[in-house]
Motif scaffolding. Structure first.
Motif, PDB file in Angstrom:
ATOM      1  N   ILE A  17       0.832  -1.205   0.000  1.00 20.16           N
ATOM      2  CA  ILE A  17       0.000   0.000   0.000  1.00 20.16           C
ATOM      3  C   ILE A  17       0.863   1.251   0.000  1.00 20.16           C
ATOM      4  O   ILE A  17       0.622   2.205  -0.762  1.00 20.16           O
ATOM      5  N   ILE A  18       1.910   1.268   0.826  1.00 22.16           N
ATOM      6  CA  ILE A  18       2.799   2.433   0.895  1.00 22.16           C
ATOM      7  C   ILE A  18       3.511   2.649  -0.439  1.00 22.16           C
ATOM      8  O   ILE A  18       3.616   3.779  -0.944  1.00 22.16           O
ATOM      9  N   ALA A  19       3.976   1.550  -1.033  1.00 20.43           N
ATOM     10  CA  ALA A  19       4.659   1.663  -2.315  1.00 20.43           C
ATOM     11  C   ALA A  19       3.728   2.177  -3.409  1.00 20.43           C
ATOM     12  O   ALA A  19       4.119   2.999  -4.252  1.00 20.43           O
ATOM     13  N   TYR A  20       2.470   1.714  -3.355  1.00 19.35           N
ATOM     14  CA  TYR A  20       1.502   2.169  -4.353  1.00 19.35           C
ATOM     15  C   TYR A  20       1.199   3.660  -4.181  1.00 19.35           C
ATOM     16  O   TYR A  20       1.139   4.406  -5.163  1.00 19.35           O
ATOM     17  N   VAL A  21       1.021   4.099  -2.937  1.00 21.05           N
ATOM     18  CA  VAL A  21       0.750   5.517  -2.674  1.00 21.05           C
ATOM     19  C   VAL A  21       1.910   6.384  -3.158  1.00 21.05           C
ATOM     20  O   VAL A  21       1.718   7.437  -3.785  1.00 21.05           O
ATOM     21  N   LEU A  22       3.137   5.952  -2.887  1.00 20.05           N
ATOM     22  CA  LEU A  22       4.314   6.703  -3.341  1.00 20.05           C
ATOM     23  C   LEU A  22       4.375   6.769  -4.863  1.00 20.05           C
ATOM     24  O   LEU A  22       4.745   7.800  -5.441  1.00 20.05           O
ATOM     25  N   LEU A  23       3.984   5.657  -5.513  1.00 20.90           N
ATOM     26  CA  LEU A  23       3.978   5.627  -6.972  1.00 20.90           C
ATOM     27  C   LEU A  23       2.955   6.612  -7.535  1.00 20.90           C
ATOM     28  O   LEU A  23       3.233   7.349  -8.486  1.00 20.90           O
ATOM     29  N   VAL A  24       1.761   6.645  -6.920  1.00 18.66           N
ATOM     30  CA  VAL A  24       0.714   7.574  -7.362  1.00 18.66           C
ATOM     31  C   VAL A  24       1.155   9.013  -7.155  1.00 18.66           C
ATOM     32  O   VAL A  24       0.975   9.867  -8.034  1.00 18.66           O
ATOM     33  N   VAL A  25       1.737   9.299  -5.997  1.00 19.29           N
ATOM     34  CA  VAL A  25       2.219  10.653  -5.706  1.00 19.29           C
ATOM     35  C   VAL A  25       3.279  11.077  -6.715  1.00 19.29           C
ATOM     36  O   VAL A  25       3.292  12.218  -7.196  1.00 19.29           O
ATOM     37  N   PHE A  26       4.171  10.134  -7.070  1.00 22.92           N
ATOM     38  CA  PHE A  26       5.221  10.441  -8.046  1.00 22.92           C
ATOM     39  C   PHE A  26       4.619  10.807  -9.402  1.00 22.92           C
ATOM     40  O   PHE A  26       5.042  11.784 -10.039  1.00 22.92           O
ATOM     41  N   VAL A  27       3.611  10.033  -9.852  1.00 25.95           N
ATOM     42  CA  VAL A  27       2.980  10.314 -11.147  1.00 25.95           C
ATOM     43  C   VAL A  27       2.252  11.649 -11.115  1.00 25.95           C
ATOM     44  O   VAL A  27       2.335  12.441 -12.062  1.00 25.95           O
TER      45      VAL A  27
END
Length: 298
Positions: A17-27
């Protein structure tokens, strides 16, 4: 590093979940950076607006694809997830899906674009923005007479492009026909009045007439439509009180009110110089007979 690896092994779900949130924030940050870069580098307002909207749409598509691929892991599961996801949102998010589909329809078919004056769902105004969900308009009319801004911004769901007619005042042919009614008394010199109205209309409207003729030819070539009379025309009709002059003319959709003012002002001033040969009429009452009144003094 060893502690981090152990924590990840003990909490795989939370890590995902944390990795996915960071990925979304990056995009999302990348989308905003690209939008700011285009805002600074592209000088033309139309190209700048379209490029920013294109980056925004591409970014959202990438986010959707990353979401599915991140939580499914393989193509087979990805296809299954797409099917389940589509079936679910088709029921729960019908209006949202229709709005997104409407935005694509507006963009591809070019139903309207920012800068156009339209009327949709009973609301008239100038389009100032079209995003993936809403069309934003500067409202015209309501308590304000003629084609003036009311001052209110209206956000309208893009889904309405599928639900009713869309009236576009400016696409392909930025001119509209308008009319001016003038009452003339029966004892006026009608021929002189007609020549005054036609001459003034031809002078004031010459710019619109010339511009509209070339653009109307393009409309005739593009659509199945007959040629129309673009020069000012005058028709008269008889009423109980006066001769009604009806002037029909073509005008730019943004200058309808100011043009009607110029026509009325010039015609009124010219009629005043006719020394009574032409007179503007008004509603009158003619008293045929005064009834007799008998008074009894007893």
């Amino acid at each position: 590093m060893e502690q981090i690896k152990n924590w990840i092994a003990e909490n795989p779900t939370l890590y995902s979940i944390i990795a996915y949130v960071l990925l979304v924030v990056f995009v999302l940050i990348l989308i905003q950076l690209l939008r700011r870069f285009l805002r600074r580098q592209v000088s033309d307002s139309t190209a700048r607006y379209k490029s920013q909207k294109g980056i925004e749409i591409i970014g959202y598509v990438i986010l959707i694809l990353l979401t599915f691929s991140y939580f499914t892991g393989n193509i087979k599961d990805f296809t299954l997830a797409i099917g389940l996801f589509t079936a679910g949102i088709a029921i729960t998010l019908q209006e949202l899906i229709l709005s997104i589909a409407g935005s694509l329809y507006i963009f591809i078919v070019k139903v309207y674009k920012p800068g156009d004056r339209i009327e949709i769902n009973g609301i008239k105004g100038d389009v100032i923005d079209v995003d993936s969900i809403y069309t934003t308009m500067m409202e015209i009319g309501q308590w304000v007479s003629s084609d003036n801004y009311s001052g209110r911004l209206v956000k309208l769901s893009n889904a309405f492009v599928f639900k009713g007619p869309i009236y576009n005042y400016s696409q392909d042919f930025p001119f509209i026909w308008d009319e001016l009614n003038l009452p003339i008394t029966y004892d006026s010199n009608v021929e002189l009045a007609k020549s005054i109205v036609i001459k003034i209309a031809s002078n004031i409207l010459s710019e619109f007439t010339a511009s509209s003729k070339s653009q109307w030819n393009e409309v005739v070539n593009k659509y199945y439509i007959e040629a129309a009379m673009l020069d000012p025309t005058l028709a008269i009709s008889l009423t109980d009180n006066w001769i009604q002059f009806n002037l029909r003319y073509i005008v730019n959709y943004k200058r309808r009110r100011s043009t009607k003012h110029l026509l009325f002002d010039a015609i009124h001033k010219k009629i005043k110089t006719t020394n009574g040969e032409v007179t503007l009429a008004s509603t009158t009452l003619e008293l045929i007979k005064i009834p007799e009144v008998k008074i009894n003094t007893d």
